[in-house]
Design an enzyme around this catalytic site. Structure first.
Site, short mmCIF file in Angstrom:
data_model
loop_
_atom_site.label_atom_id
_atom_site.label_comp_id
_atom_site.label_asym_id
_atom_site.label_seq_id
_atom_site.Cartn_x
_atom_site.Cartn_y
_atom_site.Cartn_z
N GLN A 1 -0.08 -1.88 -12.66
CA GLN A 1 -1.26 -1.11 -12.28
C GLN A 1 -1.68 -0.12 -13.34
O GLN A 1 -2.88 0.16 -13.50
CB GLN A 1 -0.98 -0.39 -10.95
N GLU B 1 -3.46 3.41 -2.46
CA GLU B 1 -4.23 2.15 -2.37
C GLU B 1 -3.27 0.97 -2.15
O GLU B 1 -3.46 0.17 -1.24
CB GLU B 1 -5.02 1.96 -3.66
N HIS B 2 -2.26 0.87 -3.02
CA HIS B 2 -1.23 -0.16 -2.88
C HIS B 2 0.12 0.52 -2.67
O HIS B 2 0.45 1.46 -3.38
CB HIS B 2 -1.11 -1.01 -4.15
N ASP C 1 -3.98 -9.33 -5.68
CA ASP C 1 -5.09 -9.47 -6.62
C ASP C 1 -5.66 -10.88 -6.62
O ASP C 1 -6.87 -11.08 -6.66
CB ASP C 1 -4.62 -9.16 -8.05
N HIS D 1 -34.49 14.36 32.81
CA HIS D 1 -33.44 13.35 32.79
C HIS D 1 -33.06 12.97 34.22
O HIS D 1 -32.92 11.80 34.57
CB HIS D 1 -32.20 13.87 32.05
N HIS E 1 -4.47 -1.13 -15.80
CA HIS E 1 -5.90 -1.13 -15.46
C HIS E 1 -6.69 -0.06 -16.21
O HIS E 1 -7.81 -0.31 -16.66
CB HIS E 1 -6.07 -0.88 -13.96
#
Length: 298
Positions: free
Chosen positions: A123, A192-193, A226, A285, A126
């Site tokens: 990761q 996230e992961h 992925d 109402h 990236h």
């Protein structure tokens, strides 16, 4: 990853925006077009970045070609895409503001340090700002993982990018007092992961409330998600997993509430409605009820 859940949800019209490629004469990359063809997408625009989101939200006319405004925009992007999504909320539906990727790994003394190191590096590859966080209650394992990272990071292709990401303030090793403490840290981080490399990994994973996607056991690395596992990889980042989910069919669906009462059913509950409307000083109402239940046609 964006199209399949939309199709499963029954979306009838899908438009794809993807950056133009100089080496292909300003057209989208052929691999993207091939994927669109496989998915049955026949409307593809060579537009990238925030301008793509503006085009989809407000529409675009290019000679005879017309991009009609869409209802929902999904997909990850850079900071400009994220800010465009924020600006467009309320104009169209958006799936979230995906930020820089991140991974957290929970591991105990049973974990393979080489596996953990490889996954943290995967990761970090990236982006220089990618987060790679290792959470463990084993100081011995932490040392072994550090050694494995040093060995592997120096040999990988994008070593400079990896090094910057791993040495940044967003990455690091967190030593905890116990496995339960590790779980608490992971839930607070809401990655996230999240990978779980422990004994009884499934039981540990069951204690996780906040994560985009959880990869359970030593043979379930994040790259599975992925490319091949079938889970969606458009996931919440930056701690938003405490309230957000990964892209799924519900992103493209909404609930329409239906109310239908018979005359007798309305009569049964009508006086309660009149009481509440009177208390709110909204007498009309209540009159909409009594017009039906008391024959008041005034």
């Amino acid at each position: 990853m964006n199209t399949v859940p939309a199709q499963a949800a029954g979306v009838e019209s899908i438009v794809l925006c993807t950056p133009p490629q100089k080496e292909f004469g300003g057209l989208p990359h052929p691999t993207i077009l091939a994927a669109a063809s496989i998915l049955g997408i026949d409307e593809v625009w060579a537009i990238g970045g925030a301008q793509a989101l503006a085009s989809m939200a407000y529409g675009l006319t290019d000679d005879a070609d017309i991009l009609e405004p869409v209802d929902t925009i999904t997909g990850p992007g850079n900071i400009f895409v994220a800010l465009a999504k924020r600006a467009l909320q309320g104009v169209v539906g958006v799936d979230g503001e995906a930020g820089t990727t991140e991974i957290a790994v929970i591991a105990d003394s049973s974990a393979n340090p080489d596996f953990v190191a490889a996954d943290l590096i995967s990761q970090a590859e990236h982006d220089p700002h990618a987060g790679s966080v290792f959470i463990t209650d084993s100081p011995e394992l932490a040392e072994k993982v550090q050694e494995a990272i040093a060995r592997r990071a120096s040999a990988t292709k994008h070593r400079d990018r990896v090094k910057e990401a791993l040495e940044g303030p967003q990455s690091g090793i967190i030593l905890t007092d116990s496995l339960q403490h590790s779980v608490d840290v992971a839930n607070a981080y809401a990655p996230e992961h999240l990978e779980v490399h422990t004994e009884s990994a499934s039981a540990v994973a069951a204690q996780i409330r906040n994560a985009g996607a959880i990869f359970i056991g030593p043979y379930s690395p994040v790259p599975l998600g992925d490319y091949a596992a079938g889970s969606n990889h458009v996931l919440p980042t930056g701690g938003t997993a405490v309230f957000a989910s990964g892209l799924n069919t519900s992103t493209f669906m909404k609930v329409v509430q239906l109310i239908e009462y018979s005359q007798d059913a309305l009569a049964t509950i009508g006086d309660h409605i009149v009481t509440l409307s009177t208390d709110e000083d909204l007498p009309a109402h209540g009159e909409a009820i009594t017009a039906r239940t008391r024959g008041n046609n005034a």
